[in-house]
Design an enzyme around this catalytic site. Structure first.
Site, PDB file in Angstrom:
ATOM      1  N   ARG A 147       1.528  -6.412   3.079  1.00  0.00           N
ATOM      2  CA  ARG A 147       0.478  -5.964   3.902  1.00  0.00           C
ATOM      3  C   ARG A 147      -0.415  -7.367   4.555  1.00  0.00           C
ATOM      4  O   ARG A 147      -0.898  -7.033   5.796  1.00  0.00           O
ATOM      5  CB  ARG A 147      -0.210  -4.939   3.362  1.00  0.00           C
ATOM      6  CG  ARG A 147      -1.370  -4.272   4.443  1.00  0.00           C
ATOM      7  CD  ARG A 147      -2.021  -2.996   3.677  1.00  0.00           C
ATOM      8  NE  ARG A 147      -1.183  -1.849   3.839  1.00  0.00           N
ATOM      9  CZ  ARG A 147      -1.265  -0.962   4.785  1.00  0.00           C
ATOM     10  NH1 ARG A 147      -2.373  -1.172   5.767  1.00  0.00           N
ATOM     11  NH2 ARG A 147      -0.687   0.305   4.786  1.00  0.00           N
ATOM     12  N   GLU A 160     -10.456   1.950   3.919  1.00  0.00           N
ATOM     13  CA  GLU A 160     -10.222   0.633   4.053  1.00  0.00           C
ATOM     14  C   GLU A 160     -10.890  -0.331   5.233  1.00  0.00           C
ATOM     15  O   GLU A 160     -11.209  -1.475   5.110  1.00  0.00           O
ATOM     16  CB  GLU A 160      -8.711   0.049   3.788  1.00  0.00           C
ATOM     17  CG  GLU A 160      -8.199   0.794   2.349  1.00  0.00           C
ATOM     18  CD  GLU A 160      -6.615   0.708   2.304  1.00  0.00           C
ATOM     19  OE1 GLU A 160      -6.068   1.438   2.981  1.00  0.00           O
ATOM     20  OE2 GLU A 160      -6.208  -0.430   1.541  1.00  0.00           O
TER      21      GLU A 160
END
Lengths: 175, 781
Positions: B311, B734
């Protein structure tokens, strides 16, 4: 080992007596002996404030005070401030203004905030932040906590005789 | 409809009265035992002897277990089966659990756990990124490399070049509620576990392995967590398995709660990274090529490090089109806590890399940072349809050929909002005038220097392990019209339960107070994914909607038949069920359906569509959509001490058509402050023996109530998600975390005002680092 002390506590208007080792911490006496689980154990070292209670009129971190030190004290925890059916102005304000997310810090936060508004009923935002400096929240970024306290202060000052009295009477009864 | 309303958190009335129960608040059966781990005092070596006699003899101790005593699997890893619950012969980090104590009280267990004498033949620990590189200590064989175009050619042809390297520190989650679990033995050898976890299904799996049971023998329940932030995605496994094994062996309930000190010493944190970069760009600041080398310090076990590092690579572009790009990712094994998931899951580190590049380009060219960023943004969506001349699919369309909308991993960026959002925030925040004011202030002041920075966020939404993008739900309507709802998502304070309840209420056209939200329970909804990757509402909201719709359709069909209308003519709205010519309360409709022997219970299921991802090649469509945000932060530093403050923050964030704007704004404010904390005051320090020296809030500085900026404006971007999500909302857990990067770069900008050099700040930008950077900049380095 069996050097136990006779301890008397008055918690939320109710008298309790028990034998405890002098090194027992107040937070465990409250949570494990008396099943008063609103004050939480967050950091064990008095930094986070999740365990905040009011003891003889002062805000205290119950995780670093011996129960022996609290002997004879009048203690108010979040449970003594209001109930789900009869919320204190500050409790309603935290609910309404989203002054919480995970809620773990909330009991200590509100217990401290009740005391703060007794000490200073008309705080500025800066004074609120200064007065709440001992309580950590990891979720909210504090914006809504400060907003909740300021809104509650406004409401309590606007209606000195009605909803404010509910919580205050309970606090006074405990003190 | 209740969706879109700023309703309070579902348990707010319980939180404010101290009656919301966490694991540690649950009443315990009388014979409950308490567990504590004995921890390694060295970072690396071989265990030669364990003398636990004093532990066994300590008051209150009922049982002491070492690895050899475990009845079945000795593993609590979420991934590679490389994480023993109790160390076997090798010690991998200081704080690793070596033995397990079961005693009659929490205190007795902890006291006894300190009495063990474990002899270890110490070896030299691998602690730092440099240590790991020198020893070639890695997960996966070598670095993972994704590339597009010809970076070396682009760099050598570039009119301008920068290069550098930065250290990005890790982060302690500091969920206010520490890790906790409680195991309750059941008949027939079954085990019930209450766990403070984001991933009840994984707890179920690990407990089943630990007890040698099929998964049906273990039930895991999670009502709420007192914060998690990724730290309870895998880190709760050890406690749950320890409790379950203890309960299995003693036949008594076992509870375990880490004290804060133990929690910080044992559990994993955010990965710290080093990012080295080279970037080529033209005189307007447009990137022509960029090369990143990302070094992730993963700790001793694999845990979730591979997808975290992936990621980071997937967010090396953030909001910018990178024409020629190469990203090399090193996943390094060290003798430290096994770094784990933390809000953003590697994305923030990847983003810091490219934001650093943007900042340095602007500095080198003497351009405004916001302007350089806007030039490099992905293209805004092109108008489509007749008459625009930009219709897709037209051969040789010049507009299409030049479109800068392809990520380095080959996914087309659609619905990119940041061009518009940035223009809006620049206006809202008065950025241009304040830029001039900051420059003026800096010209007039020697000691105090101000900085201003705008940074964007584009964050990909979906688990990159595609099969995790699924969710289930179970909904019951009772004959009195009340609704009980269950799904696979867990509540950690993010407001998931309330948002999903709002969805259920909206499907039935009833008030949210008629919907009861129940604890996440592997016995009700099986095979769930962790509540992570910001996906909780997207996945579980859809699953709950599907379950509600099944029940609603059955009720509609029944009423339509009775009233002689079409099922589509039956409408659920305002607490009533209407058909042409009549209306009854929802409760009555439920009672009638019950009397007509119609099932009022249904499951729902959802799988995110359209995902395809090849992580080996680094190519495909790993995300369903992107969430966007942009922040402007102003900060001031004291050049004599390095002390600093944030002065003002303005944020514009994209939550799609928000299901609950109050909850979403709370996520944004909290995310920003946590992100700013990561990059400014939160510093983890290990000593040269591998001991974490910052293992309590006395030495690890979490943002307190006076740390956020006194002026803090947050607004939601109005607009629905172009992807077909639940009520067109967007994930919000997030993405706002990374808005905190603007705080870091505002401090850097203030340092830059001290001289000609580039600050090249490492993170976190502690006062010490700021002071050192001020000296460097003054020396013109």
């Amino acid at each position: 080992m069996s050097n136990k002390m006779h301890i008397q506590l008055n918690v939320n208007g109710e008298a309790h007596e028990f034998l405890a080792e002098p090194r027992e911490l107040l937070i465990y006496a409250l949570r494990e002996r008396l099943n008063i689980t609103g004050p939480h154990v967050g950091c064990d070292t008095s930094h986070c404030g999740a365990c905040t209670v009011t003891l003889d009129g002062k805000s205290v971190k119950a995780c670093t005070m011996f129960v022996a030190q609290a002997n004879g004290a009048e203690i108010t925890t979040i449970e003594g401030i209001g109930s789900p059916d009869a919320l204190h102005v500050l409790q309603e304000s935290f609910r309404e203004h989203h002054g919480l997310q995970c809620g773990f810090c909330t009991p200590g936060m509100i217990t401290r905030a009740v005391k703060l508004l007794e000490e200073n009923p008309t705080p500025t935002e800066e004074e609120v932040r200064f007065g709440m400096a001992g309580n950590i929240c990891r979720c909210t970024g504090y914006q809504n906590i400060v907003k909740s306290i300021l809104a509650a202060a406004n409401e309590m000052n606007a209606q000195p005789s009605s909803s404010e009295a509910v919580g205050h009477n309970k606090v006074e009864a405990a003190e | 409809m209740s969706v879109g309303k700023p309703l309070p958190h579902d348990a707010a009335h319980l939180h404010v009265t101290g009656t919301a129960r966490y694991i540690d608040d649950m009443p315990l059966p009388a014979d409950t035992l308490h567990a504590a781990f004995g921890l390694s005092k060295v970072a690396a070596g071989c265990i030669t002897a364990m003398d636990l006699e004093k532990v066994r003899a300590a008051p209150g101790v009922v049982m002491v277990l070492v690895a050899a005593d475990l009845p079945f699997a000795n593993d609590v890893s979420p991934s590679a089966h490389d994480e023993p619950l109790l160390a076997t012969d090798t010690v991998h980090y200081m704080g690793q659990p070596l033995f397990l104590v079961l005693a009659t009280s929490h205190l007795a267990a902890r006291k006894a756990a300190r009495l063990g004498h474990v002899s270890v033949e110490e070896t030299k620990p691998i602690l730092t990124i440099d240590d790991a590189l020198a020893a070639d200590a890695r997960f996966e064989n070598g670095p993972v490399i994704w590339a597009r175009g010809d970076v070396e050619a682009a760099l050598s042809a570039a009119p301008n070049l920068i290069e550098g390297s930065m250290e990005i520190g890790g982060q302690e989650h500091f969920y206010l509620e520490g890790q906790a679990a409680l195991a309750l033995p059941q008949e027939n050898g079954d085990m019930d576990v209450m766990s403070s976890t984001q991933h009840p299904t994984e707890i179920q799996h690990k407990v089943a392995e630990g007890l040698g049971l099929p998964q049906h023998g273990v039930r895991v329940e999670t009502r709420r967590m007192g914060g998690a932030f990724g730290g309870k995605e895998s880190q709760g496994n050890a406690l749950a398995v320890a409790c379950a094994v203890g309960a299995h062996l003693t036949g008594r309930p076992v509870k375990m709660r880490y004290d804060r000190d133990d929690d910080m010493i044992i559990t994993g944190k955010r990965h710290d990274f080093r990012i080295a970069y080279r970037a080529g760009f033209d005189d307007s600041g447009m990137l022509t090529g960029v090369d990143f080398r990302q070094y992730a310090r993963c700790g001793w076990a694999q845990d979730l490090s591979l997808p975290v590092a992936d990621r980071a690579m997937l967010h090396a572009d953030n909001a910018y089109f990178l024409p020629h790009v190469r990203i090399e990712s090193h996943r390094l094994r060290t003798n430290t806590q096994s770094a784990t998931a933390f809000r953003g899951f590697g994305g923030p580190q990847g983003m810091v890399g490219i934001e650093r590049v943007m900042d340095q380009i602007a500095h080198k060219l003497g351009l405004d940072g916001a302007e350089v960023r806007r030039r490099n943004y992905y293209d805004a969506p092109q108008p489509t349809g007749a008459g625009t001349g930009h219709r897709y699919g037209r051969a040789h369309s010049p507009a299409q050929a030049q479109l800068r909308n392809l990520t380095p991993y080959g996914m087309k960026v659609q619905g990119f909002l940041l061009n518009d959002m940035t223009a809006d925030l620049i206006a809202r925040s008065d950025y241009i005038a304040r830029r001039a004011a900051v420059d003026r202030f800096n010209a007039e002041n020697e000691v105090l220097k101000k900085g201003l920075s705008l940074t964007p966020v584009k964050f990909g939404i979906s688990f990159t392990l595609s099969h995790l993008n699924q969710a289930g739900a179970l909904v019951h309507v009772y004959a009195d019209g009340s609704v009980r709802m269950n799904h696979g998502g867990t509540e950690m304070g993010q407001g998931l339960f309330q948002k999903v309840a709002q969805v259920a209420a909206s499907r039935f056209g009833i008030g949210v107070e008629a919907v009861r939200i129940t604890a996440t329970d592997t016995g009700k909804v099986p095979n769930t994914s962790a509540t992570a990757a910001s996906s909780g509402t997207d996945l579980n909201g859809m699953a709950v909607a599907a379950a509600c719709d099944t029940i609603r359709e059955r009720m509609s069909a029944h009423l339509a038949e009775a009233k002689g209308c079409a099922p589509e003519q039956v409408v659920f709205e305002g607490g009533n069920v209407r058909w042409p010519g009549g209306s009854i309360p929802f409760a009555e409709a439920a009672a009638r359906a019950y009397a007509a022997r119609i099932s009022l219970s249904a499951t729902g299921f959802y799988a995110t569509p359209g995902l395809s991802w090849d992580r080996q090649k680094g190519h495909g469509t790993p995300f369903f959509y992107f969430a966007h945000g942009v922040a402007v932060t102003e900060a001031v530093i004291d050049t004599l001490t390095g002390e600093n403050r944030l002065l003002r923050t303005d944020i514009l964030h994209d939550a799609g058509a928000s299901l609950n704007p109050a909850i979403d704004i709370g996520q944004i404010e909290g995310g920003y402050v946590q992100g700013a904390g990561w990059l400014t005051c939160e510093e983890l320090v290990w000593d040269n023996r591998g001991a974490l020296r910052t293992h309590a809030p006395s030495t690890y500085k979490i943002p307190a109530v006076s740390d956020p900026p006194p002026v803090f404006n947050v607004a939601l971007w109005p607009g629905a998600n172009r992807a077909d999500t639940i009520y067109r909302s967007k994930a919000v857990g997030e993405p706002p975390f990374m808005l905190g990067i603007s705080a870091f770069l505002a401090l850097s900008d203030a340092v830059a005002a001290c001289g000609a050099g580039y600050p090249a700040l490492d993170a976190p930008a502690t006062p010490e680092r700021i002071l050192a950077a001020v000296e460097r900049v003054r020396d013109g380095v």
